[in-house]
Scaffold this active site. Sequence first.
Site, PDB file in Angstrom:
ATOM      1  N   HIS A 204     -52.843 -25.540 -11.702  1.00 29.31           N
ATOM      2  CA  HIS A 204     -53.261 -24.562 -10.690  1.00 29.31           C
ATOM      3  C   HIS A 204     -53.742 -25.197  -9.401  1.00 29.31           C
ATOM      4  O   HIS A 204     -53.988 -24.512  -8.412  1.00 29.31           O
ATOM      5  CB  HIS A 204     -54.378 -23.660 -11.243  1.00 29.31           C
ATOM      6  CG  HIS A 204     -55.694 -24.369 -11.336  1.00 29.31           C
ATOM      7  ND1 HIS A 204     -56.622 -24.355 -10.318  1.00 29.31           N
ATOM      8  CD2 HIS A 204     -56.233 -25.138 -12.302  1.00 29.31           C
ATOM      9  CE1 HIS A 204     -57.676 -25.076 -10.659  1.00 29.31           C
ATOM     10  NE2 HIS A 204     -57.462 -25.570 -11.866  1.00 29.31           N
TER      11      HIS A 204
HETATM   12  N1  UDP Z   1     -58.483 -20.988 -19.021  1.00 28.80           N
HETATM   13  C1  UDP Z   1     -58.289 -19.700 -19.465  1.00 28.80           C
HETATM   14  N2  UDP Z   1     -57.007 -19.190 -19.440  1.00 28.80           N
HETATM   15  C2  UDP Z   1     -55.942 -19.914 -19.018  1.00 28.80           C
HETATM   16  C3  UDP Z   1     -56.162 -21.244 -18.558  1.00 28.80           C
HETATM   17  C4  UDP Z   1     -57.452 -21.747 -18.558  1.00 28.80           C
HETATM   18  O1  UDP Z   1     -59.219 -19.022 -19.897  1.00 28.80           O
HETATM   19  O2  UDP Z   1     -54.809 -19.392 -19.020  1.00 28.80           O
HETATM   20  C5  UDP Z   1     -59.855 -21.514 -19.037  1.00 28.80           C
HETATM   21  C6  UDP Z   1     -60.021 -22.882 -19.642  1.00 28.80           C
HETATM   22  O3  UDP Z   1     -60.226 -22.812 -21.032  1.00 28.80           O
HETATM   23  C7  UDP Z   1     -61.230 -23.430 -18.916  1.00 28.80           C
HETATM   24  C8  UDP Z   1     -61.171 -22.759 -17.571  1.00 28.80           C
HETATM   25  O4  UDP Z   1     -60.276 -21.658 -17.699  1.00 28.80           O
HETATM   26  O5  UDP Z   1     -62.418 -23.039 -19.565  1.00 28.80           O
HETATM   27  C9  UDP Z   1     -60.676 -23.716 -16.534  1.00 28.80           C
HETATM   28  O6  UDP Z   1     -60.442 -23.046 -15.362  1.00 28.80           O
HETATM   29  P1  UDP Z   1     -59.409 -23.549 -14.272  1.00 28.80           P
HETATM   30  O7  UDP Z   1     -58.429 -24.446 -14.895  1.00 28.80           O
HETATM   31  O8  UDP Z   1     -58.922 -22.336 -13.572  1.00 28.80           O
HETATM   32  O9  UDP Z   1     -60.345 -24.328 -13.230  1.00 28.80           O
HETATM   33  P2  UDP Z   1     -60.979 -25.793 -13.192  1.00 28.80           P
HETATM   34  O10 UDP Z   1     -61.597 -26.078 -14.513  1.00 28.80           O
HETATM   35  O11 UDP Z   1     -59.899 -26.760 -12.821  1.00 28.80           O
HETATM   36  O12 UDP Z   1     -62.009 -25.697 -12.115  1.00 28.80           O
END
Ligand code: UDP
Length: 355
Positions: A204
């Site tokens: 993402h």
């Molecule tokens: N996550 C979710 N559904 C998805 C993909 C990720 O619930 O389809 C969760 C994942 O388990 C984690 C969080 O979203 O807890 C991570 O968010 P994201 O990857 O959007 O952001 P980042 O962690 O990179 O800031």
Amino acid sequence: MSPVNGPVLSIVGARPQFIKLAPVHTALREGRLQHVIVHTGQHYDDDMSARFFRELKLPTPNINLGVKGGGHAVPTARMLMRIARTIEELKPALLIVYGDTTSTLAGALAGAQCGTRVAHVESGLRSYLRTQPEERNRVVADHLSTLLFAPTTSAVENLLREGISGGVHRVGDPMHDALSNWWPTASRRSLQIEADPFYFCTVHRAENTDDAQRLSRLLHLLAGLDAPVLMPLHPRTRRAFRRAGLLKKLQSLTPVQVCEPLGYLDTLRHIGGAAAVLTDSGGVQREAAWLGTYCLTLRSVTEWVETVEDGRNVLIDLDLDRARAALDRRPRRRRPKTSGTNASRRIAAIIRKAL
Ligand code: UDP
């Protein structure tokens, strides 16, 4: 300066922030602190927002600022105005911001400009790449905060290098607390892919999605893997593939099963059940580490250096040869470490004392 008897305001807006918020909210309530949840509106689809409030048994946000839409400058400006207005109305004792999104930046800035103390949860992480919006957001938030809740030792060291030592607390990771609370339920969910073994992939970050050449490299990488891949598509990633004219190609790649974004529990279930995870997400890297699943990070740097030092997270960028080499020498699965670090209770205790 804000009054000590005002509420504590949490500013959240994006999926990973709802997950961090859940255990912190519980801990603040246990600590008898008045807690008001302000949703900026940054993520607004049911499957990127409301679903997490239901799943994590969070109350509906007290206030929704309704700032929808992508980009950086315009949403930041709108959030800044609306958060400042909310601060004027509620006179909070403290503002909590989480992670590294536009909502984090706007919250920290609004708090600082209104003379309200700011606490940053997930403080001190650095990629040292200022071209990345997340890096700019977290650096500014750290420099405007008076309480800095660092999840790791390296995060504390990063802050020290920038001359920040006052108000820094190494508390552990609220995301680990969330996993600890929800893994027993998540582990009983069924898998949405029949293949065994399978890989789980999430992408993402702008550095991958905003560049058609990198999307092509990602397709090449996924097509060359030796097992099927379940890939829940973040809305930004879906839009980016469509814009690059590559969405159909992704959807027709034989080893890839594309689906809508998953809920938190299903995501944990698939991370825990996968032979390996491929991701550019900060949260998914740590969840893989805690659940004992090998992780290939689709970036050339990570803020979560401890997971790499541990030998269970390999930075492969979008390089198929590196992916294959890493998978060839993958270590055996490790037993999950699903008991959290009590970070959220520590955060609540420190806030209580500070107020
Ligand atoms: N996550 C979710 N559904 C998805 C993909 C990720 O619930 O389809 C969760 C994942 O388990 C984690 C969080 O979203 O807890 C991570 O968010 P994201 O990857 O959007 O952001 P980042 O962690 O990179 O800031």
